[in-house]
Design a protein around this motif. Structure first.
Motif, PDB file in Angstrom:
ATOM      1  N   ALA A 410       0.701  -1.838   0.005  1.00 48.04           N
ATOM      2  CA  ALA A 410       0.160  -0.046  -0.069  1.00 48.04           C
ATOM      3  C   ALA A 410       1.123   0.987   0.231  1.00 48.04           C
ATOM      4  N   VAL A 411       1.880   1.257   0.355  1.00 48.41           N
ATOM      5  CA  VAL A 411       2.500   1.995   0.597  1.00 48.41           C
ATOM      6  C   VAL A 411       2.937   2.265  -0.445  1.00 48.41           C
ATOM      7  N   ASN A 412       3.672   1.457  -1.350  1.00 47.09           N
ATOM      8  CA  ASN A 412       4.589   1.208  -2.627  1.00 47.09           C
ATOM      9  C   ASN A 412       3.473   2.526  -4.048  1.00 47.09           C
ATOM     10  N   VAL A 413       2.579   1.689  -3.810  1.00 41.57           N
ATOM     11  CA  VAL A 413       1.460   2.606  -4.620  1.00 41.57           C
ATOM     12  C   VAL A 413       1.019   3.754  -4.037  1.00 41.57           C
ATOM     13  N   THR A 414       0.953   3.945  -2.803  1.00 40.63           N
ATOM     14  CA  THR A 414       0.688   5.774  -2.701  1.00 40.63           C
ATOM     15  C   THR A 414       1.988   6.146  -3.433  1.00 40.63           C
ATOM     16  N   GLY A 415       3.096   5.580  -2.599  1.00 40.29           N
ATOM     17  CA  GLY A 415       4.624   6.767  -3.560  1.00 40.29           C
ATOM     18  C   GLY A 415       3.807   7.060  -4.902  1.00 40.29           C
ATOM     19  N   ASP A 416       3.743   5.943  -6.013  1.00 42.77           N
ATOM     20  CA  ASP A 416       4.108   5.771  -7.336  1.00 42.77           C
ATOM     21  C   ASP A 416       2.354   7.086  -7.331  1.00 42.77           C
ATOM     22  N   GLY A 417       1.724   7.321  -6.284  1.00 41.98           N
ATOM     23  CA  GLY A 417       0.491   8.179  -6.753  1.00 41.98           C
ATOM     24  C   GLY A 417       1.589   9.679  -6.838  1.00 41.98           C
ATOM     25  N   SER A 418       1.919   9.515  -5.751  1.00 42.94           N
ATOM     26  CA  SER A 418       2.630  10.652  -5.356  1.00 42.94           C
ATOM     27  C   SER A 418       3.083  11.438  -6.331  1.00 42.94           C
ATOM     28  N   ALA A 419       4.328  10.589  -6.719  1.00 42.28           N
ATOM     29  CA  ALA A 419       5.133  11.285  -7.942  1.00 42.28           C
ATOM     30  C   ALA A 419       4.395  11.005  -9.483  1.00 42.28           C
ATOM     31  N   ALA A 420       3.308  10.840  -9.757  1.00 41.19           N
ATOM     32  CA  ALA A 420       2.714  10.960 -10.825  1.00 41.19           C
ATOM     33  C   ALA A 420       2.325  12.193 -10.578  1.00 41.19           C
ATOM     34  N   VAL A 421       1.635  12.835  -9.418  1.00 38.08           N
ATOM     35  CA  VAL A 421       1.053  14.453  -8.904  1.00 38.08           C
ATOM     36  C   VAL A 421       2.350  14.841  -8.967  1.00 38.08           C
ATOM     37  N   CYS A 422       3.410  14.510  -8.444  1.00 38.02           N
ATOM     38  CA  CYS A 422       4.248  16.044  -8.143  1.00 38.02           C
ATOM     39  C   CYS A 422       5.415  16.218  -9.887  1.00 38.02           C
ATOM     40  N   VAL A 423       4.997  14.852 -10.346  1.00 39.01           N
ATOM     41  CA  VAL A 423       6.535  15.224 -11.912  1.00 39.01           C
ATOM     42  C   VAL A 423       4.964  15.721 -12.383  1.00 39.01           C
ATOM     43  N   ASN A 424       3.748  16.026 -12.648  1.00 37.58           N
ATOM     44  CA  ASN A 424       2.920  16.228 -13.612  1.00 37.58           C
ATOM     45  C   ASN A 424       2.446  17.908 -13.368  1.00 37.58           C
ATOM     46  N   ALA A 425       3.044  18.738 -11.860  1.00 33.47           N
ATOM     47  CA  ALA A 425       3.467  19.316 -11.680  1.00 33.47           C
ATOM     48  C   ALA A 425       4.411  20.599 -11.455  1.00 33.47           C
ATOM     49  N   MET A 426       5.905  19.744 -11.924  1.00 32.21           N
ATOM     50  CA  MET A 426       6.036  20.453 -12.554  1.00 32.21           C
ATOM     51  C   MET A 426       6.832  20.156 -13.621  1.00 32.21           C
ATOM     52  N   GLU A 427       5.598  19.416 -14.542  1.00 33.99           N
ATOM     53  CA  GLU A 427       5.849  19.426 -15.856  1.00 33.99           C
ATOM     54  C   GLU A 427       4.897  20.439 -16.184  1.00 33.99           C
ATOM     55  N   GLU A 428       3.868  20.863 -15.386  1.00 32.30           N
ATOM     56  CA  GLU A 428       2.612  22.022 -15.766  1.00 32.30           C
ATOM     57  C   GLU A 428       3.877  23.214 -15.944  1.00 32.30           C
ATOM     58  N   ARG A 429       4.416  23.224 -14.583  1.00 36.06           N
ATOM     59  CA  ARG A 429       5.130  24.624 -14.250  1.00 36.06           C
ATOM     60  C   ARG A 429       6.008  24.989 -15.504  1.00 36.06           C
ATOM     61  N   LYS A 430       6.682  24.078 -16.257  1.00 36.18           N
ATOM     62  CA  LYS A 430       7.802  24.005 -17.173  1.00 36.18           C
ATOM     63  C   LYS A 430       7.085  24.345 -18.039  1.00 36.18           C
ATOM     64  N   ALA A 431       6.190  23.832 -18.472  1.00 38.15           N
ATOM     65  CA  ALA A 431       5.721  24.529 -19.961  1.00 38.15           C
ATOM     66  C   ALA A 431       4.748  25.609 -19.650  1.00 38.15           C
ATOM     67  N   GLN A 432       4.447  26.425 -18.450  1.00 34.83           N
ATOM     68  CA  GLN A 432       3.657  27.779 -18.342  1.00 34.83           C
ATOM     69  C   GLN A 432       5.352  29.168 -18.557  1.00 34.83           C
ATOM     70  N   LYS A 433       6.675  28.180 -17.661  1.00 29.32           N
ATOM     71  CA  LYS A 433       7.272  28.951 -18.159  1.00 29.32           C
ATOM     72  C   LYS A 433       7.889  29.243 -19.774  1.00 29.32           C
ATOM     73  N   ARG A 434       7.620  28.045 -20.144  1.00 29.13           N
ATOM     74  CA  ARG A 434       8.066  28.413 -21.784  1.00 29.13           C
ATOM     75  C   ARG A 434       7.153  29.114 -22.666  1.00 29.13           C
ATOM     76  N   ALA A 435       5.589  28.771 -22.052  1.00 33.41           N
ATOM     77  CA  ALA A 435       4.933  29.695 -22.361  1.00 33.41           C
ATOM     78  C   ALA A 435       5.211  31.673 -22.443  1.00 33.41           C
ATOM     79  N   GLN A 436       5.122  31.502 -21.071  1.00 31.12           N
ATOM     80  CA  GLN A 436       5.758  33.169 -21.165  1.00 31.12           C
ATOM     81  C   GLN A 436       6.495  33.430 -22.137  1.00 31.12           C
ATOM     82  N   LYS A 437       7.977  32.810 -21.840  1.00 32.65           N
ATOM     83  CA  LYS A 437       8.831  33.262 -22.819  1.00 32.65           C
ATOM     84  C   LYS A 437       8.000  33.624 -24.091  1.00 32.65           C
ATOM     85  N   VAL A 438       7.470  32.075 -25.056  1.00 31.23           N
ATOM     86  CA  VAL A 438       7.641  32.464 -26.066  1.00 31.23           C
ATOM     87  C   VAL A 438       6.280  33.913 -25.973  1.00 31.23           C
ATOM     88  N   ALA A 439       5.401  34.399 -25.109  1.00 26.24           N
ATOM     89  CA  ALA A 439       4.561  35.328 -25.065  1.00 26.24           C
ATOM     90  C   ALA A 439       5.500  37.096 -25.221  1.00 26.24           C
TER      91      ALA A 439
END
Length: 439
Positions: A410-439
């Motif tokens: 159960a801990v292993n699977v919860t860790g997988d879910g936390s990784a997905a949420v955190c990596v997704n947030a990091m990639e979204e912030r990265k995409a926002q910064k790229r969009a701001q540079k383009v703008a």
């Protein structure tokens, strides 16, 4: 919402149909096949205790006629450890060739998993030491003909990770060196590209073979547990079982602490998500993993949970399957707590260098840990061998392995879910910064 409701209803209907089919199949099996392996292990543990108590007046009988059964089981465990680690690790590394396509996603995911695993094993070791997990009983190590070798320094330990010989580490079962060999050859196969495809296919096939052999060996676990526990009880009495309750409590405390502190902190800091929101969204996967004790089995539900929490498909389609293979935070805590438990029960003091070795072994071994029930016993043998602890100590925890396996999965699977949420947030912030540079 209506479409989601329909999907849920369809899934529930499918689950009911599958459950009925499984029940019908089980009804056709002989009675002894309908009993789970876990139940057989509990029965074997109980019989071993009873027989051991009956033979307290004649422990030589247990040593002569019962212990060999346990020794054979241990030999089989030791036999499969090396090829299982070699081929599973290489297969895991080969599967990471997708990193070239998804770039930063793969790198962040692997770093996240390795760091949380290091935190997990460290928490397990600290809690086990502080709460004195093996306190209350000491089993003299010399009764198992165990002689601790001279302990190397921390620097010597780090240098010794890298082998100078390809064959010797396998012959000696030097696990850290075996892991390094598997990693280097795995990356070599990736670098060779299409020319190495036949080798990659062979490695993947051998990995499956090793897992099947492992399953076959674990089927004999009840006999092994009986053969190992009965002589111990015959020679030492029932007091050897008293620390088991403490072991379970300490392991659960360490795992819950890891979930509450590490996962909550990372989800809050990296993803900006309320930890309660995350745990509520992850609860279905957590519950299923706890009941099934299978990270791979919980993968489809974990994908749905991540999707419901707003994780993009390109993120969870890579992060979660990879996590089911290499993210073993709960298993690492289990290995650390059990290593300290076995060391204390046998009256062996582990040095700081040895405990660092446990951390390194658990972190690197997590890449090759199969996400199936029962693999924890194999990996525990690997950790014990890495610091020279008697593998016979596995018999002391085998009877409660299922109880520990449920929570660690159960801990292993919860860790997988936390990784997905955190990596997704990091990639979204990265995409926002790229969009701001383009703008």
């Amino acid at each position: 919402m209506s479409e989601l409701k329909e999907l849920v209803e369809e899934a529930e209907s499918d689950i009911k149909e599958v459950a009925q089919e499984i029940a019908q199949e089980n009804a056709k099996k002989p009675w002894y096949k309908r009993i789970s392996l876990t139940t057989w292990i509990f029965i074997a543990l109980g019989l071993g205790v009873v027989v051991g108590l009956l033979l307290q007046g004649a422990p030589e009988i247990a040593e002569t006629y019962i212990k060999p059964v346990g020794t054979i089981f241990l030999n089989l465990i030791k036999m499969i450890v090396v090829p299982l680690v070699i081929f599973s690790m290489m297969a895991g590394v080969i599967s990471l060739r997708d990193i070239k396509q998804i770039g930063a996603i793969g790198g962040k995911t692997i770093v996240y998993y390795l760091l949380t695993t290091a935190c997990a094993i460290t928490i397990g070791l600290v809690i086990a030491n502080v709460l004195n997990v093996g306190g209350g009983y000491n089993l003299p190590a010399e009764e198992l003909a165990y002689e601790p070798a001279e302990q190397p320094t921390l620097i010597d330990t780090l240098v010794a990770i890298f082998p100078s010989n390809f064959v010797q580490p396998m012959a000696d079962a030097t696990m850290l060196q075996i892991i390094v060999i598997a990693l280097f050859f795995g990356f070599g196969i990736i670098a060779a590209g299409q020319k190495a495809k036949p080798v990659a296919d062979l490695v993947n096939a051998m990995s499956e073979v090793c897992i099947k052999v492992m399953h076959g060996i674990i089927c004999f676990a009840p006999f092994g547990v009986f053969g190992l526990i009965a002589p111990v009880i015959a020679s030492n009495g029932p007091d050897i079982l008293l620390p088991l309750l403490r072991l379970i409590v300490v392991a659960y405390v360490a795992m819950i602490l890891h979930v509450v502190v590490v996962y909550s902190g990372l989800v809050k800091v990296i993803a900006g998500m309320n930890p309660l929101t995350f745990f509520k969204g992850e609860l279905p996967a957590f519950t299923f993993a706890f009941a099934s004790a299978s990270s791979v089995g919980a993968l489809p539900i974990n994908i749905e949970c991540s999707q419901n929490m707003g994780v993009k498909k390109e993120i969870f389609s890579f992060v979660l399957p990879l996590g089911a293979t290499i993210n073993m935070d709960g298993t690492s805590i289990y290995q650390g707590v059990c290593a300290i438990f076995i060391a204390q029960v046998f009256g062996i003091d582990l040095t700081i260098g040895q405990q660092v070795t446990i951390v390194l072994t658990a972190v690197l071994a997590s890449i090759g840990t199969a996400g199936v029930p029962g693999s924890g016993m194999i990996m525990l043998a690997m950790v014990l061998q890495s610091v020279g602890l008697p593998v016979e100590g596995i018999a002391l925890v085998a009877g409660v392995d299922r109880i520990l396996d449920m929570m660690r999965t159960a801990v292993n699977v919860t860790g997988d879910g936390s990784a997905a949420v955190c990596v997704n947030a990091m990639e979204e912030r990265k995409a926002q910064k790229r969009a701001q540079k383009v703008a």
